[in-house]
Design a protein around this motif. Structure first.
Motif, short mmCIF file in Angstrom:
data_model
loop_
_atom_site.label_atom_id
_atom_site.label_comp_id
_atom_site.label_asym_id
_atom_site.label_seq_id
_atom_site.Cartn_x
_atom_site.Cartn_y
_atom_site.Cartn_z
N GLN A 263 0.81 -1.21 0.00
CA GLN A 263 0.00 0.00 0.00
C GLN A 263 0.84 1.26 0.00
O GLN A 263 0.50 2.25 -0.65
CB GLN A 263 -0.92 0.00 1.22
N VAL B 228 2.13 1.79 -3.43
CA VAL B 228 1.05 2.32 -4.28
C VAL B 228 0.84 3.80 -4.00
O VAL B 228 0.71 4.63 -4.90
CB VAL B 228 -0.25 1.53 -4.04
N LEU B 229 0.85 4.14 -2.71
CA LEU B 229 0.62 5.53 -2.32
C LEU B 229 1.71 6.43 -2.89
O LEU B 229 1.45 7.51 -3.43
CB LEU B 229 0.61 5.61 -0.79
N SER C 199 1.30 6.77 -6.62
CA SER C 199 0.18 7.63 -7.03
C SER C 199 0.48 9.10 -6.72
O SER C 199 0.08 9.98 -7.48
CB SER C 199 -1.13 7.18 -6.36
N THR C 200 1.17 9.36 -5.62
CA THR C 200 1.57 10.75 -5.34
C THR C 200 2.41 11.30 -6.49
O THR C 200 2.15 12.38 -7.02
CB THR C 200 2.41 10.84 -4.05
N MET D 210 2.62 10.22 -9.55
CA MET D 210 1.84 10.35 -10.78
C MET D 210 1.03 11.64 -10.79
O MET D 210 0.99 12.38 -11.76
CB MET D 210 0.85 9.19 -10.91
N LEU D 211 0.36 11.85 -9.66
CA LEU D 211 -0.52 13.00 -9.56
C LEU D 211 0.28 14.29 -9.67
O LEU D 211 -0.10 15.24 -10.36
CB LEU D 211 -1.27 12.95 -8.22
N MET D 212 1.42 14.32 -8.99
CA MET D 212 2.29 15.51 -9.04
C MET D 212 2.76 15.74 -10.47
O MET D 212 2.73 16.86 -10.98
CB MET D 212 3.50 15.32 -8.13
N GLY E 213 1.43 14.58 -13.24
CA GLY E 213 0.28 14.92 -14.07
C GLY E 213 -0.06 16.38 -13.93
O GLY E 213 -0.29 17.09 -14.90
N CYS E 214 -0.07 16.83 -12.68
CA CYS E 214 -0.50 18.20 -12.43
C CYS E 214 0.54 19.23 -12.83
O CYS E 214 0.20 20.33 -13.22
CB CYS E 214 -0.84 18.38 -10.95
N SER E 215 1.81 18.85 -12.72
CA SER E 215 2.82 19.87 -13.01
C SER E 215 3.21 19.85 -14.47
O SER E 215 3.94 20.71 -14.93
CB SER E 215 4.06 19.64 -12.14
N SER E 216 2.67 18.86 -15.22
CA SER E 216 3.06 18.77 -16.62
C SER E 216 2.65 20.02 -17.39
O SER E 216 3.16 20.30 -18.45
CB SER E 216 2.42 17.54 -17.27
N GLN E 217 1.71 20.75 -16.83
CA GLN E 217 1.25 21.96 -17.51
C GLN E 217 1.60 23.17 -16.66
O GLN E 217 0.80 24.09 -16.52
CB GLN E 217 -0.25 21.91 -17.71
N SER E 218 2.75 23.15 -16.05
CA SER E 218 3.07 24.19 -15.09
C SER E 218 3.00 25.57 -15.73
O SER E 218 3.36 25.74 -16.89
CB SER E 218 4.46 23.96 -14.50
#
Lengths: 325, 314
Positions: free
Chosen positions: B4, B7-8, B11-12, B14-16, B18-23
């Motif tokens: 777990q 996984v955590l 996923s952190t 990935m999310l980071m 994903g979100c910063s890819s368009q900084s």
């Protein structure tokens, strides 16, 4: 012995809930951290305006997910909810524009349409003993056809058809109304599942159908009821969607059933049936809502969003598998 | 438990990522641009819309002081409303909306106007004039152009305006399709010897148009012209006729004229003509830049753009 296992089960349930909360809290924290700032340097994600936008955006999916939780608890599935939403929205729009009915009657008719689809699904599944997937797949197709036929393939606008339609749109698209209806329904369905005989039967049906049969549970009645309730909820979501978009669009809700199922699954309900909670589904809806919102605020590419969501669904479920141990 | 945590962590990350890819995609503070422009597109996954997106990105790329962001409504009105709400919170200097539905977007665009955000309504009209300016093309006029082309073609072919016409329409209830039909038949109805022998809906899709054209071919021994409400459907009809070895005797007419699509089909000799449906974004860029840079500039309330016939070079 019996007491011990009861205690264990209770603990297990609470741990499951705690884990769902943990995932939600995690997504929330990430959202806060990566959120853009507004002009005054305040966190855009935490802006109350944005948080309520997010809640309202997820409301139709979340409402239907409450019923889908019951269906999935019986180890069933309902693929027709998106089409049912479109039917209800279209009936709402026709009620105001073409039929010129008064507001309460329009809403009653739209909800009745949803309920009727649900009762039909449940009855066919219970009496014909055909798999729920097949029956609701068929009604997904058929109801979409009916909806398009009713609307003559047109989007029916509600902004210019009269006072009562305008009042309807203004009232039912309000955040407080939409979110309030969802919260009220969540409380009702939570109580229904955890505090009533019907809830126990629902769970028992998916947990062990053989045992449920031998125990003489009213299997047919319970089956019809869970699909009927889901149809009714899709009807409610359809009415709200019509208000929100001031339109009855026969193409509303396409592929929505998959969003709904994703919310339920992320909320920890097992597709095998028997295991899951309403609060879990509410958390699932919040997770999906926050995720969609923050990806939007960050303007992550739409196709990238879909890919990221796919990963999140799998991760959320993997994380929750730990509860079995 | 270890699983777990892994996984955590994943996923952190990935999310980071994903979100910063368009900084820098937020309009405020951390970029070196002066103007923040949001374009709310109703559905990226349509060729016409994709061409709009591509073109508007090219256009605003010429203005390094502008940061352009495109939201995709994914053909879901509620989603597009939410996205415009998100946009309003970010207080862009210019908002361009290509609404999915006339009713649905009307209110939220009004709120953008209330927030004093200059708002351009692109291509599709909304119920109330909740915009600074509306830029569109005229589908009825395009239909008339197509109708006249068909009349001229048949006159040239038969010596007089007569012949058998198949019409493949867009999705029922979409104003653009209705207008393209009405415009064409405004002209065609003047010639009673031009007969619409078959009318079917292809729902804008190439595949459906092929199926409908197969039926039209079976039912009609003689077909002179196919008028389809967009180029993919015209091409779909062509494919059906080609398989039946009847493509040579039929003129295929489409609408939209996108460079990689209709224009290419005409160049390749597949379509007899296509009528450009302007992307509208060139005008939006021109008007938008004036709105951003010239405080004294007041745009017209409405700009209707002219179409252009795309026919083979003789």
């Amino acid at each position: 012995m019996a007491n011990e296992s009861k205690l264990k089960a209770l603990l297990g349930r609470h741990r499951a809930l705690l884990q769902s909360f943990a995932v939600l809290a995690f997504i929330f924290v990430v959202a806060v951290v990566v959120s853009p700032l507004d002009i005054r340097g305040n966190n855009l994600f935490l802006n109350p305006e944005n948080l309520t936008n997010m809640l309202r955006a997820i409301t139709p999916v979340a409402i239907i997910a409450l019923g889908m939780t019951l269906v999935i608890l019986t180890a069933g599935i309902d693929l027709s909810v998106g089409a049912t939403l479109a039917l209800s929205a279209t009936v709402t729009a026709l009620g105001f524009s073409q039929w010129q009915y008064p507001l309460p009657m329009v809403i009653a008719l739209a909800l009745l349409a949803g309920l009727a689809v649900g009762v039909m699904n449940g009855t066919l599944i219970a009496w014909l003993r055909v798999q729920p997937f097949v029956i609701t797949l068929a009604s997904m197709i058929g109801i979409r056809g009916l909806t398009r036929m009713l609307s003559d393939n047109e989007n029916i606008g509600l902004r210019t058809v009269g006072e009562s339609a305008a009042y309807f749109v203004d009232t039912f698209s309000q955040k407080s109304v939409m979110i309030g209806i969802f919260l009220g329904l969540a409380v009702i369905f939570g109580a229904l599942l955890s505090r009533t005989v019907f809830g126990r039967y629902t769970r028992a049906l998916g947990d062990n159908p053989q045992a449920a049969l031998y125990a003489g549970l009213p299997i047919k009645t319970v089956t019809i009821a869970v699909y009927a309730l889901t149809g009714l909820l899709a009807g409610i979501a359809g009415v709200l969607n019509a208000a929100r978009t001031s339109t009855g669009n026969p193409n509303d809700g396409i592929a929505m059933e998959l969003d709904v199922i994703a919310v339920v699954v992320i909320g920890g309900t097992s597709l095998a049936g028997g295991r899951g909670t309403i609060i879990g589904t509410v958390i699932g809806a919040l997770i999906v809502g926050i995720l969609t919102n923050i990806l939007g605020l960050r303007n992550v590419d739409a196709n990238g969003q879909l890919m990221l969501k796919a990963v999140i669904i799998v991760l959320a479920v993997v994380l929750q598998q730990g509860r079995k141990a | 438990m270890t699983k777990q945590w892994i996984v955590l962590a994943v996923s952190t990350l990935m999310l980071m990522c994903g979100c910063s890819s368009q900084s820098g995609s937020n309009g405020n503070g951390n970029g070196d641009f002066k103007y923040f422009v949001v374009f709310s597109q109703c559905n990226n996954a349509e060729p016409y819309r994709a061409a709009q997106n591509k073109r508007i990105e090219e256009l605003f790329a010429q203005n390094p002081e502008v940061k352009l962001v495109i939201y995709d409504g994914q053909a879901d009105a509620a989603k597009q409303i939410s996205q415009v709400e998100n946009a309003i919170l970010q207080k862009p200097d210019l908002l361009i909306v290509a609404p999915l539905e006339r009713n649905a977007l009307s209110d939220v665009m009004g709120r953008a106007m209330d927030a004093e955000i200059p708002t351009i309504c692109l291509e599709r009209d909304i119920v109330e004039p909740n915009y600074t300016t509306y830029i569109s093309a005229d589908n009825v006029a395009i239909g008339r152009l197509a109708g006249q082309f068909i009349v001229d073609h048949l006159t040239e072919k038969h010596g007089e305006p007569k012949g058998a016409l198949v019409e493949i329409t867009g999705m029922k209830g979409v104003q653009g399709g209705t207008d393209r039909h009405n415009g064409a038949f405004e002209v065609l109805d003047k010639y009673p010897d031009i007969k619409a022998v078959h009318q079917a809906t292809g729902n804008w899709f190439q595949g459906e148009a092929t199926a409908r054209m197969e039926e039209a071919l079976s039912a009609n021994a003689q077909i002179d012209v196919v008028y389809a409400h967009n180029d993919p459907m015209a091409y779909g009809a062509y494919l059906a006729a080609k398989e039946a070895n009847r493509a040579d005797g039929i003129a295929f007419v489409g609408v939209d004229g996108l460079p990689a699509e209709g224009e290419q089909y005409v160049t390749d000799g597949i379509l007899a003509a296509s009528f450009e449906y302007p992307l509208c974004v060139d005008k939006a860029h021109e008007v938008g830049m004036k709105l951003l840079t010239d405080p004294s500039f007041t745009p017209e309330k409405t700009y209707i753009l002219e179409s252009r016939a795309i026919i083979p070079e003789k």
